[in-house]
Design an enzyme around this catalytic site. Structure first.
Site, PDB file in Angstrom:
ATOM      1  N   SER A  30       0.841  -1.207   0.000  1.00 23.49           N
ATOM      2  CA  SER A  30       0.000   0.000   0.000  1.00 23.49           C
ATOM      3  C   SER A  30       0.867   1.244   0.000  1.00 23.49           C
ATOM      4  O   SER A  30       1.987   1.227   0.526  1.00 23.49           O
ATOM      5  CB  SER A  30      -0.886   0.017   1.250  1.00 23.49           C
ATOM      6  OG  SER A  30      -1.582   1.243   1.344  1.00 23.49           O
TER       7      SER A  30
ATOM      8  N   TYR B 172      -1.031  -0.030  10.725  1.00 25.47           N
ATOM      9  CA  TYR B 172      -1.246  -0.546   9.363  1.00 25.47           C
ATOM     10  C   TYR B 172      -0.112  -0.065   8.450  1.00 25.47           C
ATOM     11  O   TYR B 172       0.447  -0.844   7.684  1.00 25.47           O
ATOM     12  CB  TYR B 172      -2.613  -0.075   8.849  1.00 25.47           C
ATOM     13  CG  TYR B 172      -2.930  -0.440   7.417  1.00 25.47           C
ATOM     14  CD1 TYR B 172      -3.306  -1.733   7.069  1.00 25.47           C
ATOM     15  CD2 TYR B 172      -2.866   0.526   6.404  1.00 25.47           C
ATOM     16  CE1 TYR B 172      -3.614  -2.059   5.750  1.00 25.47           C
ATOM     17  CE2 TYR B 172      -3.175   0.208   5.086  1.00 25.47           C
ATOM     18  CZ  TYR B 172      -3.549  -1.087   4.759  1.00 25.47           C
ATOM     19  OH  TYR B 172      -3.851  -1.404   3.455  1.00 25.47           O
TER      20      TYR B 172
HETATM   21  N1  LIG Z   1      -8.939  -0.728  -0.347  1.00 23.51           N
HETATM   22  C1  LIG Z   1      -7.911   0.092  -0.281  1.00 23.51           C
HETATM   23  O1  LIG Z   1      -8.065   1.339  -0.232  1.00 23.51           O
HETATM   24  C2  LIG Z   1      -6.502  -0.475  -0.292  1.00 23.51           C
HETATM   25  C3  LIG Z   1      -5.448   0.441  -0.486  1.00 23.51           C
HETATM   26  C4  LIG Z   1      -4.144  -0.045  -0.480  1.00 23.51           C
HETATM   27  C5  LIG Z   1      -3.907  -1.390  -0.297  1.00 23.51           C
HETATM   28  N2  LIG Z   1      -4.962  -2.243  -0.115  1.00 23.51           N
HETATM   29  C6  LIG Z   1      -4.637  -3.651   0.121  1.00 23.51           C
HETATM   30  O2  LIG Z   1      -5.251  -4.447  -0.863  1.00 23.51           O
HETATM   31  C7  LIG Z   1      -5.483  -5.756  -0.313  1.00 23.51           C
HETATM   32  C8  LIG Z   1      -6.890  -6.210  -0.665  1.00 23.51           C
HETATM   33  O3  LIG Z   1      -7.835  -5.384  -0.007  1.00 23.51           O
HETATM   34  P1  LIG Z   1      -9.235  -4.955  -0.648  1.00 23.51           P
HETATM   35  O4  LIG Z   1      -9.196  -3.482  -0.823  1.00 23.51           O
HETATM   36  O5  LIG Z   1      -9.530  -5.825  -1.809  1.00 23.51           O
HETATM   37  O6  LIG Z   1     -10.214  -5.199   0.568  1.00 23.51           O
HETATM   38  P2  LIG Z   1     -11.200  -6.428   0.911  1.00 23.51           P
HETATM   39  O7  LIG Z   1     -12.150  -6.659  -0.206  1.00 23.51           O
HETATM   40  O8  LIG Z   1     -11.744  -6.100   2.260  1.00 23.51           O
HETATM   41  O9  LIG Z   1     -10.209  -7.671   0.989  1.00 23.51           O
HETATM   42  C9  LIG Z   1      -9.450  -8.023   2.113  1.00 23.51           C
HETATM   43  C10 LIG Z   1      -9.412  -9.528   2.081  1.00 23.51           C
HETATM   44  O10 LIG Z   1      -8.468 -10.035   3.017  1.00 23.51           O
HETATM   45  C11 LIG Z   1      -9.042 -11.212   3.563  1.00 23.51           C
HETATM   46  N3  LIG Z   1      -8.395 -11.580   4.802  1.00 23.51           N
HETATM   47  C12 LIG Z   1      -8.121 -10.802   5.859  1.00 23.51           C
HETATM   48  N4  LIG Z   1      -7.521 -11.505   6.821  1.00 23.51           N
HETATM   49  C13 LIG Z   1      -7.425 -12.792   6.349  1.00 23.51           C
HETATM   50  C14 LIG Z   1      -6.922 -14.005   6.895  1.00 23.51           C
HETATM   51  N5  LIG Z   1      -6.384 -14.034   8.105  1.00 23.51           N
HETATM   52  N6  LIG Z   1      -6.991 -15.115   6.141  1.00 23.51           N
HETATM   53  C15 LIG Z   1      -7.527 -15.099   4.907  1.00 23.51           C
HETATM   54  N7  LIG Z   1      -8.030 -13.980   4.336  1.00 23.51           N
HETATM   55  C16 LIG Z   1      -7.978 -12.835   5.060  1.00 23.51           C
HETATM   56  C17 LIG Z   1     -10.501 -10.835   3.760  1.00 23.51           C
HETATM   57  O11 LIG Z   1     -11.274 -11.984   3.979  1.00 23.51           O
HETATM   58  P3  LIG Z   1     -12.714 -11.874   4.716  1.00 23.51           P
HETATM   59  O12 LIG Z   1     -13.639 -11.290   3.674  1.00 23.51           O
HETATM   60  O13 LIG Z   1     -13.001 -13.277   5.088  1.00 23.51           O
HETATM   61  O14 LIG Z   1     -12.543 -10.947   5.882  1.00 23.51           O
HETATM   62  C18 LIG Z   1     -10.782 -10.148   2.417  1.00 23.51           C
HETATM   63  O15 LIG Z   1     -11.084 -11.103   1.423  1.00 23.51           O
HETATM   64  C19 LIG Z   1      -5.172  -5.669   1.183  1.00 23.51           C
HETATM   65  O16 LIG Z   1      -3.872  -6.168   1.431  1.00 23.51           O
HETATM   66  C20 LIG Z   1      -5.176  -4.167   1.432  1.00 23.51           C
HETATM   67  O17 LIG Z   1      -4.352  -3.845   2.532  1.00 23.51           O
HETATM   68  C21 LIG Z   1      -6.249  -1.819  -0.112  1.00 23.51           C
END
Ligand SMILES: NC(=O)c1ccc[n+]([C@@H]2O[C@H](COP(=O)([O-])OP(=O)(O)OC[C@H]3O[C@@H](n4cnc5c(N)ncnc54)[C@H](OP(=O)(O)O)[C@@H]3O)[C@@H](O)[C@H]2O)c1
Length: 240
Positions: free
Chosen positions: A133, A146
């Site tokens: 990120s 984070y």
């Molecule tokens: N959204 C943003 O603004 C943003 C910005 C920068 C980076 N990111 C990064 O992008 C990545 C994906 O996030 P997203 O935006 O797509 O959000 P998201 O849809 O909320 O996805 C997060 C995923 O991580 C899974 N997860 C969390 N803990 C876990 C565990 N212990 N075991 C297995 N799965 C786990 C969640 O599963 P559950 O659904 O079961 O909880 C969910 O599927 C993350 O690493 C996040 O930090 C996001």
């Protein structure tokens, strides 16, 4: 390459990346902890043209990592997509809450990627792609833990890339800015937010090309360059 291991397959960004590979007829090995949602994602990707295998796992549990990778082998593209934003206020007050965020965003990815890297290095090819990120580029008052976890992940990926550079294995660090996904559903939206589809396009283009560090959308690279040169005393006065 047409075999993709997706770690955190229910993530909104991961689902969009997997759709692109499904449309290419790829073989996908999907891992997520919520069985019902994983099954729905797998069905959707099959309809779109993928061959799909699944595994249910809480990826915080490093004891299961070796067996999981053995099941997913042979590895080609390893896409690490899971993560947790956490409750910033709680991480300020509870070391347990802070450690949980470090586990999900840093120590668990390190365990999986170290093991995956060993397998790819032995076979002499493959690609590791991980969602870090822009939050890791500079510590912010609003979510220090984070940010620290993502900074650690970005530094680890940089070191891994350099270590594996002569072994035929690529390592790609993806640094999304703000993305409209379930992770940010509780936050007020503004023009800096992108869609998971947009981020997925940049991720796949990076894998297809020669990218090493991807800021997505691209202009976050320039935003973060500016953020990086703001003096600490000025940063204290900003609500970042
Ligand atoms: N959204 C943003 O603004 C943003 C910005 C920068 C980076 N990111 C990064 O992008 C990545 C994906 O996030 P997203 O935006 O797509 O959000 P998201 O849809 O909320 O996805 C997060 C995923 O991580 C899974 N997860 C969390 N803990 C876990 C565990 N212990 N075991 C297995 N799965 C786990 C969640 O599963 P559950 O659904 O079961 O909880 C969910 O599927 C993350 O690493 C996040 O930090 C996001």
């Amino acid at each position: 390459m047409n075999r993709v291991l997706v770690l955190g397959a229910t993530s909104a960004i991961a689902q969009q990346v997997a759709r692109v590979y499904a449309e290419r007829g790829a073989a996908l090995f999907l891992v997520a902890r919520n069985e019902q949602r994983l099954s729905a994602v797998a069905d959707d990707l099959r309809v779109r043209g993928a061959q799909v295998e699944t595994a249910v796992a809480d990826l915080d549990d490093a004891a299961g990592h070796e067996e999981l990778l053995a099941r997913a082998a042979p590895l080609q593209i390893v896409f690490l997509a899971y993560g947790a934003l956490g409750d910033a206020r709680r991480t300020e007050q509870s070391t347990e809450a802070a450690e949980a965020i470090l586990r999900t965003n840093l120590s668990s990815p390190l365990s999986l990627l170290t093991r995956a890297a060993g397998r790819l290095e032995a076979q002499g090819n493959g690609c590791i792609v991980a969602l870090s990120s822009v939050a890791g580029d500079r510590g912010r008052a609003s979510n220090a833990v984070y940010g620290a976890a993502k900074a650690g992940l970005s530094a680890f990926l940089s070191g891994l890339r350099n270590r594996l550079s002569r072994s035929g294995v690529r390592v790609i660090t993806v640094k999304p800015g703000l993305v409209d996904t379930p992770m940010t559903v509780h936050l007020p939206k503004n023009r800096l937010y992108s869609s998971p589809e947009r981020v997925a396009r940049d991720v796949v283009r990076g894998i297809d090309g020669t990218a090493e560090v991807i800021y997505t959308p691209w202009w976050w690279r320039w935003v973060m360059l500016v953020v990086l040169v703001i003096p600490e005393r000025v940063l204290k006065g900003l609500s970042l």
